[in-house]
Design a protein around this motif. Structure first.
Motif, PDB file in Angstrom:
ATOM      1  N   ARG A  35     -17.846  -0.801  15.046  1.00 54.09           N
ATOM      2  CA  ARG A  35     -17.053   0.248  14.395  1.00 54.09           C
ATOM      3  C   ARG A  35     -16.052  -0.366  13.421  1.00 54.09           C
ATOM      4  NH1 ARG A  35     -13.064   3.614  18.071  1.00 54.09           N
ATOM      5  NH2 ARG A  35     -11.884   1.666  17.822  1.00 54.09           N
ATOM      6  N   LEU A  36     -16.099   0.115  12.176  1.00 58.66           N
ATOM      7  CA  LEU A  36     -15.179  -0.307  11.133  1.00 58.66           C
ATOM      8  C   LEU A  36     -14.287   0.872  10.752  1.00 58.66           C
ATOM      9  CD1 LEU A  36     -17.694  -2.220   8.828  1.00 58.66           C
ATOM     10  CD2 LEU A  36     -16.239  -3.177  10.609  1.00 58.66           C
ATOM     11  N   ALA A  37     -13.031   0.592  10.468  1.00 63.73           N
ATOM     12  CA  ALA A  37     -12.085   1.642  10.104  1.00 63.73           C
ATOM     13  C   ALA A  37     -11.314   1.220   8.859  1.00 63.73           C
ATOM     14  CB  ALA A  37     -11.119   1.916  11.258  1.00 63.73           C
ATOM     15  N   PHE A  38     -11.281   2.083   7.863  1.00 63.55           N
ATOM     16  CA  PHE A  38     -10.658   1.778   6.568  1.00 63.55           C
ATOM     17  C   PHE A  38      -9.403   2.627   6.392  1.00 63.55           C
ATOM     18  CE2 PHE A  38     -15.124   0.820   6.393  1.00 63.55           C
ATOM     19  CZ  PHE A  38     -15.202  -0.373   5.701  1.00 63.55           C
ATOM     20  N   HIS A  39      -8.244   1.959   6.395  1.00 59.72           N
ATOM     21  CA  HIS A  39      -6.983   2.698   6.256  1.00 59.72           C
ATOM     22  C   HIS A  39      -6.333   2.381   4.913  1.00 59.72           C
ATOM     23  CE1 HIS A  39      -4.048   5.428   7.556  1.00 59.72           C
ATOM     24  NE2 HIS A  39      -3.360   4.702   8.410  1.00 59.72           N
ATOM     25  N   LEU A  40      -5.122   2.896   4.740  1.00 59.19           N
ATOM     26  CA  LEU A  40      -4.475   2.832   3.424  1.00 59.19           C
ATOM     27  C   LEU A  40      -4.138   1.414   2.985  1.00 59.19           C
ATOM     28  CD1 LEU A  40      -1.415   2.453   4.562  1.00 59.19           C
ATOM     29  CD2 LEU A  40      -1.363   4.942   4.527  1.00 59.19           C
ATOM     30  N   TYR A  41      -4.037   0.467   3.917  1.00 62.24           N
ATOM     31  CA  TYR A  41      -3.736  -0.914   3.537  1.00 62.24           C
ATOM     32  C   TYR A  41      -4.992  -1.744   3.294  1.00 62.24           C
ATOM     33  CZ  TYR A  41      -3.768  -0.858   8.705  1.00 62.24           C
ATOM     34  OH  TYR A  41      -4.072  -0.620  10.031  1.00 62.24           O
ATOM     35  N   ASN A  42      -6.168  -1.149   3.471  1.00 57.62           N
ATOM     36  CA  ASN A  42      -7.402  -1.879   3.197  1.00 57.62           C
ATOM     37  C   ASN A  42      -7.758  -1.813   1.716  1.00 57.62           C
ATOM     38  OD1 ASN A  42      -8.303  -0.830   6.374  1.00 57.62           O
ATOM     39  ND2 ASN A  42      -8.314  -2.989   5.804  1.00 57.62           N
ATOM     40  N   ALA A  62       0.844  -1.190   0.000  1.00 59.04           N
ATOM     41  CA  ALA A  62       0.000   0.000   0.000  1.00 59.04           C
ATOM     42  C   ALA A  62       0.878   1.237   0.000  1.00 59.04           C
ATOM     43  CB  ALA A  62      -0.914   0.019   1.229  1.00 59.04           C
ATOM     44  N   PHE A  63       0.704   2.074  -1.008  1.00 53.65           N
ATOM     45  CA  PHE A  63       1.445   3.325  -1.112  1.00 53.65           C
ATOM     46  C   PHE A  63       2.951   3.100  -0.976  1.00 53.65           C
ATOM     47  CE2 PHE A  63      -2.853   4.552  -0.216  1.00 53.65           C
ATOM     48  CZ  PHE A  63      -3.046   5.728  -0.925  1.00 53.65           C
ATOM     49  N   GLY A  64       3.413   1.989  -1.551  1.00 51.82           N
ATOM     50  CA  GLY A  64       4.846   1.725  -1.606  1.00 51.82           C
ATOM     51  C   GLY A  64       5.427   0.974  -0.432  1.00 51.82           C
ATOM     52  N   GLU A  65       4.620   0.638   0.582  1.00 54.35           N
ATOM     53  CA  GLU A  65       5.115  -0.113   1.735  1.00 54.35           C
ATOM     54  C   GLU A  65       4.399  -1.455   1.824  1.00 54.35           C
ATOM     55  OE1 GLU A  65       7.461   0.168   3.826  1.00 54.35           O
ATOM     56  OE2 GLU A  65       8.071   2.270   3.925  1.00 54.35           O
ATOM     57  N   GLU A  66       5.071  -2.440   2.424  1.00 60.12           N
ATOM     58  CA  GLU A  66       4.499  -3.767   2.611  1.00 60.12           C
ATOM     59  C   GLU A  66       3.888  -3.886   4.006  1.00 60.12           C
ATOM     60  OE1 GLU A  66       7.863  -6.309   1.848  1.00 60.12           O
ATOM     61  OE2 GLU A  66       7.128  -6.720  -0.176  1.00 60.12           O
ATOM     62  N   PHE A  67       2.771  -4.615   4.080  1.00 60.09           N
ATOM     63  CA  PHE A  67       2.071  -4.828   5.344  1.00 60.09           C
ATOM     64  C   PHE A  67       1.663  -6.293   5.458  1.00 60.09           C
ATOM     65  CE2 PHE A  67       1.525  -0.371   4.403  1.00 60.09           C
ATOM     66  CZ  PHE A  67       1.595   0.258   5.637  1.00 60.09           C
ATOM     67  N   ASP A  68       1.750  -6.832   6.667  1.00 60.58           N
ATOM     68  CA  ASP A  68       1.297  -8.187   6.944  1.00 60.58           C
ATOM     69  C   ASP A  68      -0.149  -8.208   7.422  1.00 60.58           C
ATOM     70  OD1 ASP A  68       3.623  -9.623   6.299  1.00 60.58           O
ATOM     71  OD2 ASP A  68       4.539  -9.114   8.224  1.00 60.58           O
ATOM     72  N   VAL A  69      -0.883  -7.161   7.168  1.00 64.91           N
ATOM     73  CA  VAL A  69      -2.254  -7.049   7.663  1.00 64.91           C
ATOM     74  C   VAL A  69      -3.116  -8.181   7.111  1.00 64.91           C
ATOM     75  CG1 VAL A  69      -2.867  -5.457   5.792  1.00 64.91           C
ATOM     76  CG2 VAL A  69      -4.220  -5.484   7.890  1.00 64.91           C
ATOM     77  N   PRO A  70      -3.888  -8.847   7.974  1.00 64.47           N
ATOM     78  CA  PRO A  70      -4.716  -9.954   7.491  1.00 64.47           C
ATOM     79  C   PRO A  70      -5.958  -9.463   6.753  1.00 64.47           C
ATOM     80  CG  PRO A  70      -5.069  -9.629   9.835  1.00 64.47           C
ATOM     81  CD  PRO A  70      -3.950  -8.707   9.439  1.00 64.47           C
ATOM     82  N   ASP A  71      -6.511 -10.310   5.907  1.00 64.80           N
ATOM     83  CA  ASP A  71      -7.757  -9.986   5.218  1.00 64.80           C
ATOM     84  C   ASP A  71      -8.854  -9.716   6.249  1.00 64.80           C
ATOM     85  OD1 ASP A  71      -6.436 -10.477   2.867  1.00 64.80           O
ATOM     86  OD2 ASP A  71      -7.300 -12.468   2.561  1.00 64.80           O
ATOM     87  N   ALA A 103      12.158  -2.518  12.142  1.00 66.40           N
ATOM     88  CA  ALA A 103      12.981  -1.550  12.862  1.00 66.40           C
ATOM     89  C   ALA A 103      12.870  -1.764  14.366  1.00 66.40           C
ATOM     90  CB  ALA A 103      12.556  -0.128  12.489  1.00 66.40           C
ATOM     91  N   VAL A 104      11.646  -1.985  14.844  1.00 60.36           N
ATOM     92  CA  VAL A 104      11.448  -2.239  16.270  1.00 60.36           C
ATOM     93  C   VAL A 104      12.097  -3.555  16.671  1.00 60.36           C
ATOM     94  CG1 VAL A 104       9.747  -2.627  18.076  1.00 60.36           C
ATOM     95  CG2 VAL A 104       9.325  -0.879  16.350  1.00 60.36           C
ATOM     96  N   ALA A 105      11.894  -4.591  15.860  1.00 61.45           N
ATOM     97  CA  ALA A 105      12.480  -5.894  16.168  1.00 61.45           C
ATOM     98  C   ALA A 105      14.004  -5.809  16.231  1.00 61.45           C
ATOM     99  CB  ALA A 105      12.048  -6.925  15.123  1.00 61.45           C
ATOM    100  N   GLY A 106      14.589  -5.037  15.333  1.00 63.55           N
ATOM    101  CA  GLY A 106      16.032  -4.881  15.342  1.00 63.55           C
ATOM    102  C   GLY A 106      16.528  -4.172  16.584  1.00 63.55           C
ATOM    103  N   SER A 135       3.875  -1.123   9.138  1.00 66.26           N
ATOM    104  CA  SER A 135       4.483  -1.634   7.914  1.00 66.26           C
ATOM    105  C   SER A 135       5.544  -2.658   8.287  1.00 66.26           C
ATOM    106  CB  SER A 135       5.124  -0.494   7.124  1.00 66.26           C
ATOM    107  OG  SER A 135       6.238   0.034   7.844  1.00 66.26           O
ATOM    108  N   VAL A 136       5.912  -3.475   7.318  1.00 61.17           N
ATOM    109  CA  VAL A 136       6.997  -4.434   7.548  1.00 61.17           C
ATOM    110  C   VAL A 136       8.257  -3.689   7.977  1.00 61.17           C
ATOM    111  CG1 VAL A 136       8.519  -6.106   6.427  1.00 61.17           C
ATOM    112  CG2 VAL A 136       6.046  -6.173   5.994  1.00 61.17           C
TER     113      VAL A 136
END
Length: 341
Positions: free
Chosen positions: A319-326, A4-13, A31-34, A25-26
């Motif tokens: 409540r439903l929320a639609f973001h850039l990765y949806n 989405a918008f150039g970044e990868e996401f592991d967001v589930p369906d 970055a946090v994991a590192g 984002s991935v």
């Protein structure tokens, strides 16, 4: 994996719960994991976190449209709003929206012992009534149902002398609106800003008084020199309101906020609101110009959950929320869940 918008996401369906918890984002997650891996290996150094704190702060400044010198860091919205509430004059009149998120209202209600009076009105009346009060504190987008406040009316009220404090937690990151005119704009990072929970920011005008009630070494003009003793030597700008940062949260925010700030704001807005309004149309609702939709239908939450749609129960609705990765597939899944017999 979604892009989405150039970044990868592991967001589930079917994940439509960004208004509760945003998915990083991935790149942000890695970055946090590192950083945590470095901590586990004894490689963490306190000074090394100044750079991600600064990058995240600059990203927030860009999102709001203010200079970085006007941005303070904190851990939660209520703590930052509380610094403003503690500074309002005795007997100040504060206007809030009925049913507003308590992190916005309770810091002012807590000042009742000084005669501070907090008045609730319907969200639709906030803009009309704002000029009768000393200060208005309101969310740009309501957490419970996604309704938008009349920003133009609030801006006009501010021009007439009313102070305006905006909680942009449910809008910053998707809403294409100028908030730079407000006296203070505060937002938590773990929803639409796709950052770890534990970091928040406040863009504040110098003329709006705030009490650095939680000041410590990170609020110092020279944070690494002034860690012991008096006198207090606060930073000359909004950093005087800083509290010591949650390091690993800022590492994630440093990846997320500059990226969000660099996106085409209008395109993000059109994507998020477009999905929400498509869902609304399929549900027999009028378009609302918001990325948040509240479905007030018996059993809606259960139907959505059974279909693998992640939503939230808020104020009697699902409540439903639609973001850039949806995607439109998420819309279709939610609609199918609610219309299936």
């Amino acid at each position: 994996m979604r892009v989405a918008f150039g970044e990868e996401f592991d967001v589930p369906d079917g994940y439509l719960n960004t208004a509760s918890i945003g998915i990083p984002s991935v790149a942000a997650g890695e970055a946090v994991a590192g950083a945590i891996a470095g901590w586990r290996a004894g490689a963490g150094r306190a000074g090394a976190f100044d750079e991600p704190v600064a990058r995240a702060r600059a990203g927030f400044a860009d999102l709001v449209g203010v200079g970085v010198d006007r941005v303070a860091i904190g851990s939660a919205v209520s703590a930052l709003v509380g610094l403003v509430a503690a500074a309002v004059p005795d007997h100040a009149r504060v206007l809030v929206a009925g049913g507003e998120f308590t992190s916005v209202t309770w810091p002012f209600a807590a000042q009742a012992g000084r005669g501070v009076e907090v008045t609730e009105v319907d969200l639709g009346q906030v803009g009309q009534r704002a000029g009768d009060f000393d200060l208005v504190a309101v969310s740009t987008v309501q957490s419970a149902d996604g309704r938008l406040v009349d920003l133009d009316a609030l801006r006009a009220a501010r021009a007439s002398g009313t102070r305006v404090v905006l909680d942009a937690t449910q809008s910053l990151g998707w809403l294409d609106a100028d908030l730079s005119w407000a006296d203070a704009v505060v937002a938590a990072g773990y929803k639409w800003l796709l950052s770890p929970r534990g970091v928040a920011w406040m863009a504040i005008r110098p003329e709006l008084a705030a009490v650095p009630a939680a000041a410590g070494w990170y609020a110092s003009a020279d944070r690494w020199a002034d860690v012991y003793g008096l006198p207090m030597t606060l930073a000359p700008d909004a950093r005087a309101l800083d509290t010591s940062p949650a390091w690993y949260c800022h590492v994630g925010a440093a990846a997320a906020l500059p990226w969000l700030a660099g996106l085409d704001r209008a395109a993000v807005h059109a994507h998020c609101v477009g999905l929400a309004d498509t869902f609304r149309a399929g549900s027999g609702m009028e378009p609302a110009g918001s990325a948040i939709v509240s479905v007030r239908r018996e059993g809606a939450g259960e139907r959505l959950a059974a279909a693998g749609v992640v939503s939230a129960a808020r104020a009697g609705g699902a409540r439903l929320a639609f973001h850039l990765y949806n995607t439109e597939d998420d819309v279709a899944r939610a609609l199918d869940a609610l219309t299936a017999r």
